[in-house]
Each structure stands twice: as C-alpha cells, then as structure tokens.
Write an enzyme that holds these catalytic residues in place. Structure first.
Site, PDB file in Angstrom:
ATOM      1  N   LYS A   1      31.156  42.325  50.190  1.00 31.97           N
ATOM      2  CA  LYS A   1      32.471  41.918  50.706  1.00 31.97           C
ATOM      3  C   LYS A   1      33.260  43.123  51.172  1.00 31.97           C
ATOM      4  O   LYS A   1      33.811  43.146  52.271  1.00 31.97           O
ATOM      5  CB  LYS A   1      33.230  41.210  49.560  1.00 31.97           C
ATOM      6  CG  LYS A   1      34.588  40.707  49.930  1.00 31.97           C
ATOM      7  CD  LYS A   1      35.332  40.169  48.719  1.00 31.97           C
ATOM      8  CE  LYS A   1      34.506  39.213  47.903  1.00 31.97           C
ATOM      9  NZ  LYS A   1      35.299  38.463  46.937  1.00 31.97           N
TER      10      LYS A   1
ATOM     11  N   LYS B   1      34.032  45.385  39.403  1.00 36.00           N
ATOM     12  CA  LYS B   1      34.746  44.203  38.893  1.00 36.00           C
ATOM     13  C   LYS B   1      34.932  44.398  37.396  1.00 36.00           C
ATOM     14  O   LYS B   1      34.167  45.126  36.756  1.00 36.00           O
ATOM     15  CB  LYS B   1      33.915  42.942  39.149  1.00 36.00           C
ATOM     16  CG  LYS B   1      34.719  41.665  39.061  1.00 36.00           C
ATOM     17  CD  LYS B   1      35.449  41.359  40.358  1.00 36.00           C
ATOM     18  CE  LYS B   1      36.388  40.186  40.196  1.00 36.00           C
ATOM     19  NZ  LYS B   1      37.001  39.782  41.480  1.00 36.00           N
TER      20      LYS B   1
ATOM     21  N   ASP C   1      42.591  38.946  39.769  1.00 35.34           N
ATOM     22  CA  ASP C   1      41.617  37.869  40.005  1.00 35.34           C
ATOM     23  C   ASP C   1      42.137  36.715  39.148  1.00 35.34           C
ATOM     24  O   ASP C   1      43.335  36.683  38.804  1.00 35.34           O
ATOM     25  CB  ASP C   1      40.192  38.316  39.595  1.00 35.34           C
ATOM     26  CG  ASP C   1      39.115  37.329  40.044  1.00 35.34           C
ATOM     27  OD1 ASP C   1      38.712  37.380  41.210  1.00 35.34           O
ATOM     28  OD2 ASP C   1      38.677  36.490  39.233  1.00 35.34           O
TER      29      ASP C   1
ATOM     30  N   ASN D   1      46.651  31.701  43.007  1.00 33.33           N
ATOM     31  CA  ASN D   1      47.034  32.589  44.095  1.00 33.33           C
ATOM     32  C   ASN D   1      46.337  32.238  45.410  1.00 33.33           C
ATOM     33  O   ASN D   1      46.983  32.096  46.452  1.00 33.33           O
ATOM     34  CB  ASN D   1      46.728  34.043  43.695  1.00 33.33           C
ATOM     35  CG  ASN D   1      46.958  34.993  44.840  1.00 33.33           C
ATOM     36  OD1 ASN D   1      46.019  35.389  45.532  1.00 33.33           O
ATOM     37  ND2 ASN D   1      48.203  35.344  45.096  1.00 33.33           N
TER      38      ASN D   1
HETATM   39  P1  NDP Z   1      44.322  32.164  39.736  1.00 33.36           P
HETATM   40  O1  NDP Z   1      44.169  32.471  38.293  1.00 33.36           O
HETATM   41  O2  NDP Z   1      45.583  32.503  40.413  1.00 33.36           O
HETATM   42  O3  NDP Z   1      44.049  30.613  39.983  1.00 33.36           O
HETATM   43  C1  NDP Z   1      42.848  29.992  39.621  1.00 33.36           C
HETATM   44  C2  NDP Z   1      43.063  28.502  39.819  1.00 33.36           C
HETATM   45  O4  NDP Z   1      41.815  27.820  39.677  1.00 33.36           O
HETATM   46  C3  NDP Z   1      43.994  27.905  38.781  1.00 33.36           C
HETATM   47  O5  NDP Z   1      44.728  26.870  39.391  1.00 33.36           O
HETATM   48  C4  NDP Z   1      43.014  27.351  37.739  1.00 33.36           C
HETATM   49  O6  NDP Z   1      43.539  26.297  36.966  1.00 33.36           O
HETATM   50  C5  NDP Z   1      41.944  26.836  38.665  1.00 33.36           C
HETATM   51  N1  NDP Z   1      40.670  26.657  37.990  1.00 33.36           N
HETATM   52  C6  NDP Z   1      40.009  27.523  37.192  1.00 33.36           C
HETATM   53  N2  NDP Z   1      38.851  26.998  36.780  1.00 33.36           N
HETATM   54  C7  NDP Z   1      38.780  25.782  37.355  1.00 33.36           C
HETATM   55  C8  NDP Z   1      37.830  24.745  37.338  1.00 33.36           C
HETATM   56  N3  NDP Z   1      36.708  24.848  36.627  1.00 33.36           N
HETATM   57  N4  NDP Z   1      38.089  23.634  38.087  1.00 33.36           N
HETATM   58  C9  NDP Z   1      39.225  23.527  38.820  1.00 33.36           C
HETATM   59  N5  NDP Z   1      40.164  24.456  38.844  1.00 33.36           N
HETATM   60  C10 NDP Z   1      39.940  25.569  38.125  1.00 33.36           C
HETATM   61  O7  NDP Z   1      43.069  32.850  40.463  1.00 33.36           O
HETATM   62  P2  NDP Z   1      42.917  33.234  41.997  1.00 33.36           P
HETATM   63  O8  NDP Z   1      43.552  32.202  42.844  1.00 33.36           O
HETATM   64  O9  NDP Z   1      43.298  34.656  42.149  1.00 33.36           O
HETATM   65  O10 NDP Z   1      41.330  33.182  42.164  1.00 33.36           O
HETATM   66  C11 NDP Z   1      40.635  31.977  42.516  1.00 33.36           C
HETATM   67  C12 NDP Z   1      39.247  32.328  43.018  1.00 33.36           C
HETATM   68  O11 NDP Z   1      39.356  33.173  44.169  1.00 33.36           O
HETATM   69  C13 NDP Z   1      38.348  33.081  42.041  1.00 33.36           C
HETATM   70  O12 NDP Z   1      37.005  32.702  42.263  1.00 33.36           O
HETATM   71  C14 NDP Z   1      38.529  34.533  42.466  1.00 33.36           C
HETATM   72  O13 NDP Z   1      37.419  35.334  42.084  1.00 33.36           O
HETATM   73  C15 NDP Z   1      38.607  34.372  43.972  1.00 33.36           C
HETATM   74  N6  NDP Z   1      39.236  35.460  44.678  1.00 33.36           N
HETATM   75  C16 NDP Z   1      40.522  35.840  44.411  1.00 33.36           C
HETATM   76  C17 NDP Z   1      41.105  36.859  45.116  1.00 33.36           C
HETATM   77  C18 NDP Z   1      42.538  37.230  44.939  1.00 33.36           C
HETATM   78  O14 NDP Z   1      43.023  38.056  45.726  1.00 33.36           O
HETATM   79  N7  NDP Z   1      43.262  36.681  43.986  1.00 33.36           N
HETATM   80  C19 NDP Z   1      40.346  37.623  46.126  1.00 33.36           C
HETATM   81  C20 NDP Z   1      39.025  37.098  46.387  1.00 33.36           C
HETATM   82  C21 NDP Z   1      38.504  36.084  45.660  1.00 33.36           C
HETATM   83  P3  NDP Z   1      44.183  26.524  35.500  1.00 33.36           P
HETATM   84  O15 NDP Z   1      45.626  26.810  35.768  1.00 33.36           O
HETATM   85  O16 NDP Z   1      43.943  25.237  34.824  1.00 33.36           O
HETATM   86  O17 NDP Z   1      43.469  27.680  34.874  1.00 33.36           O
END
Ligand code: NDP
Length: 449
Positions: A117, A129, A169, A243
């Site tokens: 990436k 990571k 993350d 996020n």
């Molecule tokens: P956050 O912690 O901000 O949000 C994660 C979200 O996913 C929450 O709403 C959480 O719900 C939900 N969630 C977690 N597990 C599950 C599941 N099994 N089924 C449904 N919903 C679920 O994380 P991010 O938004 O930062 O990250 C999300 C994904 O994006 C990850 O895979 C991360 O590695 C990837 N990513 C993030 C980046 C970033 O800049 N933030 C960059 C590149 C990739 P709950 O509140 O219930 O925990």
C-alpha cells in the site's frame, strides 16, 4: 490452494509450516503471491535473490507487556505489538490497532499489506503495523490515557520520525494519538512528527481525518469512470461507522450517491432516505455510542441486530469499511444477486478469498483495500512532509493532492495489470505495482538486512 509457480509455492509452504496458527497473515500472503506468478517468471532476479522469501518475513517484531491501572485501582495487563516489516523504501509506517481480538497474526497481515500500500502511494514509506489487545470501548478517558501512556513508554524505544512513524487504525483515533504523542514528547523531550493523525493544534494535517474515506471514493470513482459508471444516483452500503465509514459516506454523497445502510459490530441501520454522515459523527465521534441510537435521530429508519446482514440490503455499490473478513462467500453471493456493480474496499482485507472469487467471477468491479484505502497513509505522508517543513497546507491543497494520488494509484494498478496480461484486474495490478517498487529497492540494496 497451491500457487502456480514452484518458487512462490515453496515460499508459501515454508511460511505456512512455520506460522500455521497465523491464519490472517497466511491469507494475506497467499493473496499477494498468487498474483506475482507472471512477475517472477518475467525476471529471474526475484527468485535468484530470494526477494519473495525475504519480503514475507518482518525485519523486526516487538511484543511487550502494557501494564496500567483502571479506575478501580486494579492493575490490568495487555499485550503490545509493533511489527517493523519492511524499510526498503522509507521509514516503517502504519497504524496502531486497539481491539480485543488483536494478535500477532492480525498485526502481521496488516503490516504485510502495508508494505505494498505504502509503495503504491509513491511516497517514501516502508511498511509496519502495531497495536494491542486493549479495547478503548467502554473505558473512561482516564483509563484510555493511562493505557496509551504505558503503551508509549515501551514503544518510544523503537520509533522515531526517521525510523518508524505510527498512526491510527481501529480503536485508535485523535484521542489516543494525542495521549501517545504527549507521552512521546515527555519521554524524549523532542517535538517531532513521530505519529500521524495528530490534532490540528499540534502538527496534524487538515483532511487527514477524512482522507481514507475520501480517498476510497476517489479511487472507486476513477475505477467506475474507466468502466463507464459513477456514484451518481446509486444506492450505497457502507459497513462500519468509524473513521473510514463516516467520511466515505460524506464523499460518496457529495459524488451523487445515497448511503442507505451503515453498521457497527452489533448491528446495522437502513435509511432509504439517505444517512446523513453528520448524525453518525455525533453518535460515534462525540457520544461514542452505538449505531442503534440512530433511530433516536431518525425514527423512520430500521435497525437490525447482527452485522453481516448488511450485505443483503438491496443497493448498487458496496464499501466495506469495518474489518477483515467481513464479506464471506454467502455475503458476496447476496451482493451479486442484488445487482451490485462494484465492491470497493475501505477496510483491510474485508473480503475472504472465496468472496473475491464470487465478486470477480460475476464481473463486478473490485478494488483491494491496499489500493483503495491508501488515502489515509498517503495523507499521513503529507502530514510528515508538513511537519518536516514546519508548514501547514490548506484543506483544499491536501484534498487535491489526495485526489491526485488516488487517481494515480488507480492508473498504476490498471497499467500493471495490463502489462502482465490481466487487463482490468485491479487486485493483481495493485500487488504487482507495489511489489515491483519494493522488490527493486531490495535488489539495489543487496542482502544486507
Ligand atoms: P474505527 O475504529 O474508527 O471504526 C471501526 C468501525 O468498524 C466501528 O464502527 C466498529 O464498530 C466497526 N466494526 C468493527 N468490527 C466489526 C465487525 N466485525 N462488523 C461490523 N462492524 C465492525 O476504525 P477505522 O474506521 O479507522 O478502520 C476501519 C478499517 O479501515 C480497518 O480495517 C482499518 O484497518 C482500515 N483502515 C483504516 C485507515 C484509517 O486511516 N483509519 C487507513 C486504512 C485502512 P464498533 O463501534 O462496534 O467497534
């Protein structure tokens, strides 16, 4: 399944024997190696110098104890990780994940993906990571602060602006980055851009918060445009409500789509009138509440317990933005049945290999997370540049650089796929383009590390 090249297959088999319990890591490696067959066949140096055997082994793995005191005065212990996977093209760079299911397999899969990436962004960043099996959900601010300070007290020994620059993350947002940055500064007596995703008052970049979600939509838009499609008038499902999901909603809506379903790890909401990302911001960023409370704001919406059902909601575009392996074969079949035109990954490795086969086999557009979610780390790279220069760029400057980067990532994935005989296969193109950059740097640097 065996990989159709003796060298690549033997690298994979060795790894599978050594790390049999690391299923997520092996899944991520297999997915990449499968697509590298034409690359190693075209250039014997990759096998002669065992580049693939070297790239699948992290340069360094750090595992440490994180003791902290909870609000009842009880001593808790969690486990911390930092996997410094590959520094061929720049300092290690990659997020920290705080979630109860974090283990070495998950951190290694994420670190491995991060190598390719980061290379795709064209910025000088290696892959790494980290994280912990600590989950901030349900903890007080004071508990999160004490945990973050303890975590950083060990991590400080291993990171630095020219060595390793962590970011957020799952479970690590602005609050956690702030506490860790404060502790790093206190321990080292230096102010450097050692973490990205910082607050705007202390070195953060405008548009970093929005970057992964915005970047995902810029990428999806470029891929759809190349195939005569767009967000305009389309219904969109976004899993997660963190996020990435929130800002994917904002940008998909700006580009003419209507987001009708979002989720968290308990369940999902459906609102056929379109989900306003600002309501999700209030629920998740301000109140740290559950997505089910959306019905308090929009009583006409529907809430369904359990998260995988979101993929059965009838829509046109799917943006998985929650976690790994969230779309299995059955969910992929439901998407196909509902006539979805494309699955664009915001989360890392959200589709199982079986799901990817169904999605691609039925002619849906598909983008792998390592390409379509690269906007977050790309903007982290821009934050590092601003910190080094002691400058702050405007939101518009950063956003326009982000858009340009995402469009050029799409172009380089498409070009690599074409060159190696798999036109339109953005999954293969992403792996190949990312691999070539890192592999060629490793060749140039010799067998010195
Ligand atoms: P956050 O912690 O901000 O949000 C994660 C979200 O996913 C929450 O709403 C959480 O719900 C939900 N969630 C977690 N597990 C599950 C599941 N099994 N089924 C449904 N919903 C679920 O994380 P991010 O938004 O930062 O990250 C999300 C994904 O994006 C990850 O895979 C991360 O590695 C990837 N990513 C993030 C980046 C970033 O800049 N933030 C960059 C590149 C990739 P709950 O509140 O219930 O925990």
């Amino acid at each position: 399944m065996a990989i159709n090249n003796a060298y690549l297959n033997s690298v994979y088999e060795d790894l599978a024997a050594r790390y049999a319990e690391q299923s997520e890591f092996l899944e991520a490696v297999h997915e990449v190696l499968e697509t590298l067959v034409p690359v190693v066949e075209a250039d014997p140096r990759y096998e002669e110098q065992n580049i693939v055997g070297r790239i699948v082994e992290p340069e360094r793995v750090i595992i440490f104890r994180v003791p902290w005191v909870d609000d009842n005065g009880k001593v808790q212990v969690n486990r911390g990780y930092r996997v410094q996977f590959n520094s061929a093209i720049g300092p290690y760079k990659g997020g920290l994940r705080f979630r109860e299911n974090v283990n070495l397999s998950i951190i290694k899969f994420l670190g491995f993906e991060q190598i390719f990436k980061n290379a795709l962004t064209t910025l000088p960043m290696g892959g790494g990571k980290g994280g912990s099996d600590f989950d901030p959900k349900g903890k007080s601010d004071a508990e999160v602060m004490r945990f973050c300070q303890s975590f950083m007290t060990e991590l400080v020994k291993h990171i630095g602006p020219d060595t390793d620059v962590p970011a957020g993350d799952i479970g690590v947002g602005g609050r956690e980055i702030g506490y860790m940055f404060g502790q790093y500064k206190r321990l080292t007596n230096t102010w450097t851009g050692v973490l990205t995703g910082k607050g705007l008052t202390y070195g953060g970049s405008l548009a970093r918060t929005e970057a992964t979600g915005f970047g995902l939509c810029y990428f999806a838009n470029a891929q759809m445009k190349a195939n005569g499609k767009s967000f305009q008038g389309k219904k969109v499902i976004i899993s997660g409500s963190g996020n990435v999901a929130i800002y994917a909603n904002q940008k998909a809506t700006q580009l003419g789509g209507k987001v009708i379903a979002m989720s968290d790890s308990n369940g999902y909401i459906v609102d056929e009138n379109g989900i306003d990302y600002k309501v999700i911001q209030v629920i998740k960023e301000q109140k740290r509440d559950r997505i089910s409370t959306y019905l308090n704001y929009v009583p006409t919406a529907k809430y369904v317990q359990g998260c995988s059902g979101i993929w059965t909601v009838k829509a046109d575009i799917a943006l998985p933005c929650a976690t790994q392996n969230e779309i299995d074969e059955a969910s992929a079949q439901a998407l196909v049945k509902n006539g979805v035109i494309g699955v664009f990954e915001g989360s890392n490795m959200p589709c199982t290999p079986e799901a990817i086969a169904v999605i691609k086999g039925n002619g849906l557009l598909y983008s792998p997370g390592k390409a379509s979610n690269a906007g977050g780390v790309a903007t982290s790279g821009l934050e590092m540049s601003q910190n080094s220069e002691r400058l702050s760029w405007t939101f518009e400057e950063v956003d326009s650089k982000l858009q340009g980067i995402m469009e050029s990532i799409y172009d380089s994935c498409a070009a690599a796929a074409e060159k190696y005989g798999m036109p339109g296969d953005i999954q293969a193109g992403a792996n190949i383009a990312g691999f070539l950059k890192v592999a060629d740097a490793m060749l140039a640097q010799g067998v010195c590390y």
